[in-house]
Design a protein around this motif. Structure first.
Motif, PDB file in Angstrom:
ATOM      1  N   GLN A 120       0.832  -1.202   0.000  1.00 57.32           N
ATOM      2  CA  GLN A 120       0.000   0.000   0.000  1.00 57.32           C
ATOM      3  C   GLN A 120       0.871   1.258   0.000  1.00 57.32           C
ATOM      4  O   GLN A 120       0.537   2.259  -0.624  1.00 57.32           O
ATOM      5  N   ARG A 121       2.017   1.208   0.690  1.00 54.98           N
ATOM      6  CA  ARG A 121       2.927   2.363   0.737  1.00 54.98           C
ATOM      7  C   ARG A 121       3.620   2.595  -0.601  1.00 54.98           C
ATOM      8  O   ARG A 121       4.114   3.686  -0.859  1.00 54.98           O
ATOM      9  N   LEU A 122       3.696   1.567  -1.440  1.00 55.31           N
ATOM     10  CA  LEU A 122       4.408   1.685  -2.710  1.00 55.31           C
ATOM     11  C   LEU A 122       3.489   2.015  -3.883  1.00 55.31           C
ATOM     12  O   LEU A 122       3.957   2.042  -5.026  1.00 55.31           O
ATOM     13  N   THR A 123       2.222   2.283  -3.648  1.00 52.28           N
ATOM     14  CA  THR A 123       1.338   2.686  -4.739  1.00 52.28           C
ATOM     15  C   THR A 123       1.681   4.108  -5.165  1.00 52.28           C
ATOM     16  O   THR A 123       2.216   4.897  -4.376  1.00 52.28           O
ATOM     17  N   PRO A 124       1.411   4.476  -6.409  1.00 50.24           N
ATOM     18  CA  PRO A 124       1.750   5.828  -6.885  1.00 50.24           C
ATOM     19  C   PRO A 124       1.084   6.939  -6.064  1.00 50.24           C
ATOM     20  O   PRO A 124       1.706   7.974  -5.813  1.00 50.24           O
ATOM     21  N   GLU A 125      -0.162   6.735  -5.658  1.00 47.22           N
ATOM     22  CA  GLU A 125      -0.846   7.763  -4.870  1.00 47.22           C
ATOM     23  C   GLU A 125      -0.159   7.978  -3.522  1.00 47.22           C
ATOM     24  O   GLU A 125       0.018   9.109  -3.063  1.00 47.22           O
ATOM     25  N   SER A 126       0.228   6.856  -2.908  1.00 49.95           N
ATOM     26  CA  SER A 126       0.891   6.958  -1.610  1.00 49.95           C
ATOM     27  C   SER A 126       2.272   7.610  -1.748  1.00 49.95           C
ATOM     28  O   SER A 126       2.673   8.433  -0.907  1.00 49.95           O
ATOM     29  N   LEU A 127       2.998   7.244  -2.790  1.00 52.72           N
ATOM     30  CA  LEU A 127       4.321   7.854  -3.002  1.00 52.72           C
ATOM     31  C   LEU A 127       4.191   9.348  -3.274  1.00 52.72           C
ATOM     32  O   LEU A 127       5.010  10.143  -2.796  1.00 52.72           O
ATOM     33  N   ALA A 128       3.167   9.752  -4.026  1.00 51.80           N
ATOM     34  CA  ALA A 128       2.960  11.180  -4.296  1.00 51.80           C
ATOM     35  C   ALA A 128       2.623  11.927  -3.008  1.00 51.80           C
ATOM     36  O   ALA A 128       3.114  13.039  -2.780  1.00 51.80           O
ATOM     37  N   ALA A 129       1.804  11.323  -2.158  1.00 52.82           N
ATOM     38  CA  ALA A 129       1.455  11.956  -0.885  1.00 52.82           C
ATOM     39  C   ALA A 129       2.680  12.088   0.015  1.00 52.82           C
ATOM     40  O   ALA A 129       2.871  13.121   0.671  1.00 52.82           O
ATOM     41  N   GLN A 130       3.521  11.055   0.034  1.00 49.70           N
ATOM     42  CA  GLN A 130       4.744  11.126   0.844  1.00 49.70           C
ATOM     43  C   GLN A 130       5.682  12.212   0.324  1.00 49.70           C
ATOM     44  O   GLN A 130       6.286  12.957   1.103  1.00 49.70           O
ATOM     45  N   ALA A 131       5.807  12.315  -0.997  1.00 50.66           N
ATOM     46  CA  ALA A 131       6.669  13.352  -1.574  1.00 50.66           C
ATOM     47  C   ALA A 131       6.129  14.741  -1.256  1.00 50.66           C
ATOM     48  O   ALA A 131       6.896  15.662  -0.947  1.00 50.66           O
ATOM     49  N   ALA A 132       4.817  14.901  -1.326  1.00 55.93           N
ATOM     50  CA  ALA A 132       4.220  16.203  -1.005  1.00 55.93           C
ATOM     51  C   ALA A 132       4.456  16.559   0.457  1.00 55.93           C
ATOM     52  O   ALA A 132       4.765  17.715   0.782  1.00 55.93           O
ATOM     53  N   ASP A 133       4.317  15.591   1.339  1.00 56.12           N
ATOM     54  CA  ASP A 133       4.566  15.851   2.764  1.00 56.12           C
ATOM     55  C   ASP A 133       6.017  16.258   3.001  1.00 56.12           C
ATOM     56  O   ASP A 133       6.301  17.187   3.772  1.00 56.12           O
ATOM     57  N   LYS A 134       6.937  15.566   2.342  1.00 59.14           N
ATOM     58  CA  LYS A 134       8.354  15.913   2.521  1.00 59.14           C
ATOM     59  C   LYS A 134       8.660  17.289   1.932  1.00 59.14           C
ATOM     60  O   LYS A 134       9.464  18.040   2.484  1.00 59.14           O
TER      61      LYS A 134
END
Length: 118
Positions: free
Chosen positions: A27-41
């Protein structure tokens, strides 16, 4: 009998736990999750840069105040005209104060002469 039941239950629990952990990682490696993590960082980095800029600005203002005190720019007016002594010659028509003229190595020939080769 109890031993087999114990190990069967332990194995089933381990399997459920392992499959849950694998699903979390997927679930953490889905594109949506990766985009959200990048936005948070990116937001976190932006906040840190903003804090750094505010610290630099505060340091600049503090240093500017220190230099103003050292140079006497914050000193109260000394003369009847309300200007510090260092700025009075400019109003009296002198191009350079006496202290500056005394430091000049060569006398000034013409105030607008920019030809430094001759």
């Amino acid at each position: 009998m109890f031993r087999r039941t114990f190990w069967f239950t332990a194995g089933a629990a381990a399997g459920v736990w392992a499959s849950h952990k694998v699903n979390q990682k997927l679930q953490r490696l889905t594109p949506e999750s990766l985009a959200a993590q990048a936005a948070d960082k990116a937001l976190d980095a932006g906040h840190r840069i903003k804090d750094f800029a505010l610290d630099v600005r505060a340091g600049m203002l503090q240093r500017e105040a220190e230099l103003d005190d050292v140079l006497g720019l914050n000193a109260p007016p000394e003369g009847p005209d309300g200007l510090p002594a260092a700025r009075r010659p400019a109003l009296e028509g002198e191009r350079y104060p006496v202290a500056y003229r005394a430091r000049q190595k060569y006398p000034e020939k013409h105030p607008n002469n920019r030809n430094e080769d001759h």
